[in-house]
Design an enzyme around this catalytic site. Sequence first.
Site, mmCIF file in Angstrom:
data_model
loop_
_atom_site.group_PDB
_atom_site.id
_atom_site.type_symbol
_atom_site.label_atom_id
_atom_site.label_comp_id
_atom_site.label_asym_id
_atom_site.label_seq_id
_atom_site.Cartn_x
_atom_site.Cartn_y
_atom_site.Cartn_z
ATOM 1 N N TYR A 114 0.843 -1.293 -0.036
ATOM 2 C CA TYR A 114 -0.084 -0.069 -0.234
ATOM 3 C C TYR A 114 0.845 1.178 0.010
ATOM 4 O O TYR A 114 2.067 1.383 0.550
ATOM 5 C CB TYR A 114 -0.757 0.124 1.200
ATOM 6 C CG TYR A 114 -2.013 -0.919 1.452
ATOM 7 C CD1 TYR A 114 -3.131 -0.537 0.436
ATOM 8 C CD2 TYR A 114 -2.126 -1.794 2.403
ATOM 9 C CE1 TYR A 114 -4.240 -1.372 0.358
ATOM 10 C CE2 TYR A 114 -3.387 -2.270 2.539
ATOM 11 C CZ TYR A 114 -4.464 -2.356 1.659
ATOM 12 O OH TYR A 114 -5.489 -3.023 1.629
ATOM 13 N N GLU B 288 -5.622 -1.471 8.411
ATOM 14 C CA GLU B 288 -5.369 -1.332 9.851
ATOM 15 C C GLU B 288 -4.484 -0.029 10.154
ATOM 16 O O GLU B 288 -3.606 -0.083 11.061
ATOM 17 C CB GLU B 288 -4.830 -2.732 10.372
ATOM 18 C CG GLU B 288 -6.031 -3.444 10.803
ATOM 19 C CD GLU B 288 -6.146 -4.440 9.299
ATOM 20 O OE1 GLU B 288 -7.463 -4.173 8.903
ATOM 21 O OE2 GLU B 288 -5.299 -4.750 8.719
ATOM 22 N N ASN C 281 -9.969 0.503 -2.754
ATOM 23 C CA ASN C 281 -9.756 -0.891 -2.050
ATOM 24 C C ASN C 281 -10.902 -1.269 -1.492
ATOM 25 O O ASN C 281 -11.626 -0.504 -0.482
ATOM 26 C CB ASN C 281 -8.578 -0.682 -0.906
ATOM 27 C CG ASN C 281 -8.577 -1.956 -0.300
ATOM 28 O OD1 ASN C 281 -8.235 -3.063 -1.060
ATOM 29 N ND2 ASN C 281 -8.310 -1.908 1.008
ATOM 30 N N GLU C 282 -11.355 -2.304 -1.897
ATOM 31 C CA GLU C 282 -12.758 -2.680 -1.255
ATOM 32 C C GLU C 282 -13.737 -1.710 -1.232
ATOM 33 O O GLU C 282 -14.653 -1.538 -0.240
ATOM 34 C CB GLU C 282 -12.652 -3.149 0.356
ATOM 35 C CG GLU C 282 -11.823 -4.499 0.152
ATOM 36 C CD GLU C 282 -11.582 -5.273 1.591
ATOM 37 O OE1 GLU C 282 -11.771 -4.535 2.717
ATOM 38 O OE2 GLU C 282 -11.228 -6.361 1.633
ATOM 39 N N GLU D 167 -6.012 -10.494 -1.559
ATOM 40 C CA GLU D 167 -5.542 -10.564 -0.437
ATOM 41 C C GLU D 167 -6.036 -11.832 0.255
ATOM 42 O O GLU D 167 -7.318 -12.326 0.585
ATOM 43 C CB GLU D 167 -6.150 -9.566 0.527
ATOM 44 C CG GLU D 167 -5.822 -8.203 0.589
ATOM 45 C CD GLU D 167 -6.686 -7.074 1.386
ATOM 46 O OE1 GLU D 167 -7.337 -7.619 2.125
ATOM 47 O OE2 GLU D 167 -6.373 -6.103 1.335
ATOM 48 N N TYR E 248 0.590 -10.151 12.543
ATOM 49 C CA TYR E 248 -0.412 -10.650 11.745
ATOM 50 C C TYR E 248 -0.401 -12.226 11.769
ATOM 51 O O TYR E 248 -1.170 -12.933 11.036
ATOM 52 C CB TYR E 248 -0.379 -10.138 10.285
ATOM 53 C CG TYR E 248 -1.757 -10.098 9.612
ATOM 54 C CD1 TYR E 248 -2.499 -8.888 9.698
ATOM 55 C CD2 TYR E 248 -1.920 -10.997 8.768
ATOM 56 C CE1 TYR E 248 -3.630 -8.857 9.041
ATOM 57 C CE2 TYR E 248 -3.337 -10.721 8.066
ATOM 58 C CZ TYR E 248 -3.856 -9.863 8.330
ATOM 59 O OH TYR E 248 -5.179 -9.458 7.677
#
Length: 668
Positions: free
Chosen positions: A91, A137, A195-196, A276, A341
């Site tokens: 990103y 996040e 994004n989304e 993803e 993560y």
Amino acid sequence: MIDSSSQLMERATRKMRSSVGLLAAVSLCLYSASSAGRTFQIDYDSDCFRKDGDRFHYISGSIHYSRVPRYYWKDRLLKMYMAGLNAIQTYVPWNYHEATPGKYDFTGDRDFEAFLKLSSDIGLLVILRAGPYMCGEWDMGGLPAWLLQKDSIVLRSSDPDYLKSVDRWMSVFLPKIKPFLYQNNGPIIAVQVENEYGSYFACDYDYLRHLLKLFRYYLGDEVVLFTTDGAGERYLKCGSLQGLYATVDFGPGGNVTQSFKAQRYAEPRGPMVNSEFYTGWLDHWGQKHSVIKKEIVAKSLDEILALGANVNMYMFEGGTNFGYWNGANSPYRPQPTSYDYDAPLSEAGDPTDKYFSIREVIGKYKKLPVGPVLPATPKFAYGLIQVKKLQSVAELVDSLSFSGPVKSVYPLTFVEMKQYFGYMLYRNTLPINCTEATPLASPQNGVHDRAYVTVDGVFQGILERNKITSINITGRAGSQLDILVENMGRINYGKDIHDSKGLVTNLTLASNILTGWIIYSLNIDEAVTNGHLKKPQELQKLTAPAEVKVPSFYLGAFVIPNGIPDLPQDTYLKFPGWSKGQVWINGFNLGRYWPARGPQITLYVPAHILSTSAVNNITVLELEKAPCGGELNAPCAVEFVDAPLLNGTAAYTNPANRLFKKKHSWHE
Ligand SMILES: *[C@@H]1O[C@H](CO)[C@@H](O)[C@H](O)[C@H]1NC(C)=O
Ligand SMILES: *[C@@H]1O[C@H](CO)[C@@H](O)[C@H](O)[C@H]1NC(C)=O
Ligand SMILES: *[C@@H]1O[C@H](CO)[C@@H](O)[C@H](O)[C@H]1NC(C)=O
Ligand SMILES: *[C@@H]1O[C@H](CO)[C@@H](O)[C@H](O)[C@H]1NC(C)=O
Ligand SMILES: *[C@@H]1O[C@H](CO)[C@@H](O)[C@H](O)[C@H]1NC(C)=O
Ligand SMILES: *[C@@H]1O[C@H](CO)[C@@H](O)[C@H](O)[C@H]1NC(C)=O
């Protein structure tokens, strides 16, 4: 919101595209065959990507350059290459580069051009998720908080003020990446523009069209532009647009064939792409640490590769939310400092068992690079470090506040004060005698996000967004009421990304609205970095023996031991008995600690911030209660240990939040 007739049109156009796309693919293939240059294209006819005319699949992993110190970029990228990946995905957080409107930073850890070059040198292609919005996040999903200066702004829409800011940023940023496109001999094979978006309420096709035009204007017609959405028709509906290749995201453990079928709703032909594929999952303060078994990840990855699909593993290397960069989910749950993560490479970049499982699966489909996999970096336990109490934030307020206090009848937000991160102090005077316990309340739940309340320097309680909206205080009329408000990270996902910080609504005392505030913006980072906090030796007489329960600074020093080879090494910082706060080493803001809530107990300390030639200093801002002082005047200490602890007991779990996570378990 768009009306249903235009939605129908959008879908009809999309259907038509399959045949148009086919023609386009044929002519592009002809073009590429006759061109000596490098090409990267979508072949709608054969349902694949073509790189220089040849059928191509990517096996990619996510790493965010903003979450790994530049010092370690090469180490992490090499490990990703050695796992058999042929691409990485990152990103670009807009707010990381344009912290104040029109001022850009592309230096040091923010030098993404150096990151792209390094990836290319190592032999990794790049899938660039250019924004403007990222989610991830990250504070406000990568959008700069100063966008909220226009209170009514509709983010991620064709709101003219939003677009004006997007256009200005992209006019600076996109020209920088153009030389890095694959056809210009660079590593970038594809660029994501939103994004989304299909999970966002606005469903504004004009906005997507605007982005498409903008990206084409700066990057040209050749580069593959794409979008990513949840693997379901309901997400793809508002998230995809003709001219932007629609990809999906989904985690392991499900029906892979079924998930790719969802992509076909938007893309009847073309390569299958999971942008993803979740190797792990995110954490929230106060909830259990997320773990995803390597067997489940390996099995689904195997299925994806067997289908000949393209995949990006999110995350391959999670890294760290240093400083104040963590985001939050809604209803308000901030994410911790670690972005480990449970990824195949740990937060410190160490290959885990999951790494080797994934590498083995990849090895079934392609030749793995020869050579050894880089081992885990060594860690060192520097041990207990004594720290001494300095003044409280309230005592230091004049030297911490960069622009002097602002007087206001009603409270002002962070953005109104032009401060975007960290902490602000709201000061008032008790207008009435509160000899009996008197409620100080935020009836509209407007403490964003946590407030530490004192009266004449005596701790009264903590207000917390969604959790504690009223406390009782005592004090005489005329006493000084200090409320230190912490911005714990902006919401990064969903309709609530318009997330103001500070006291965003009025506070009441005994049901009457408090007026007449004095508000201090605080530049704590600058004071810490420049050593403006008073040294302990100047403070001997100030060190109160009493238990300290007000937000205060602590300072310690340590030297890296002599005679041990290869020091400094990475380490982890532990806060035995401490509650919640922020910590700096040699002026580097490591992030927030909150062992009292968990699950993260230790903070990752990268070796490059430690010095062997000089004395190292550590500054702790403890917001609640340090484990020292009191009757026994116990010493204060933090501890460097050689292993992370990210799965400590979560002290606060709201079952409703767990439910929310399940319902949205695809999102990132
Ligand atoms: C997965 O989904 C596909 C397509 O919908 C279906 O044919 C197949 O039976 C499913 N597999 C399993 C194991 O459920
Ligand atoms: C608060 O109490 C003191 C002492 O009882 C009294 O003198 C004063 O007038 C009171 N102030 C207010 C604002 O009620
Ligand atoms: C505040 O004090 C009142 C009266 O003593 C009591 O009823 C109430 O429970 C207290 N509220 C809190 C949040 O402690
Ligand atoms: C605070 O209260 C005043 C007076 O009622 C009101 O005008 C103002 O809008 C309130 N501010 C907020 C942020 O609610
Ligand atoms: C801590 O170290 C940093 C970086 O060397 C330095 O700028 C700062 O002044 C030091 N602080 C103190 C209190 O010594
Ligand atoms: C926490 O993680 C460690 C290391 O992965 C593991 O050994 C331990 O069992 C975990 N503890 C809990 C409570 O899950």
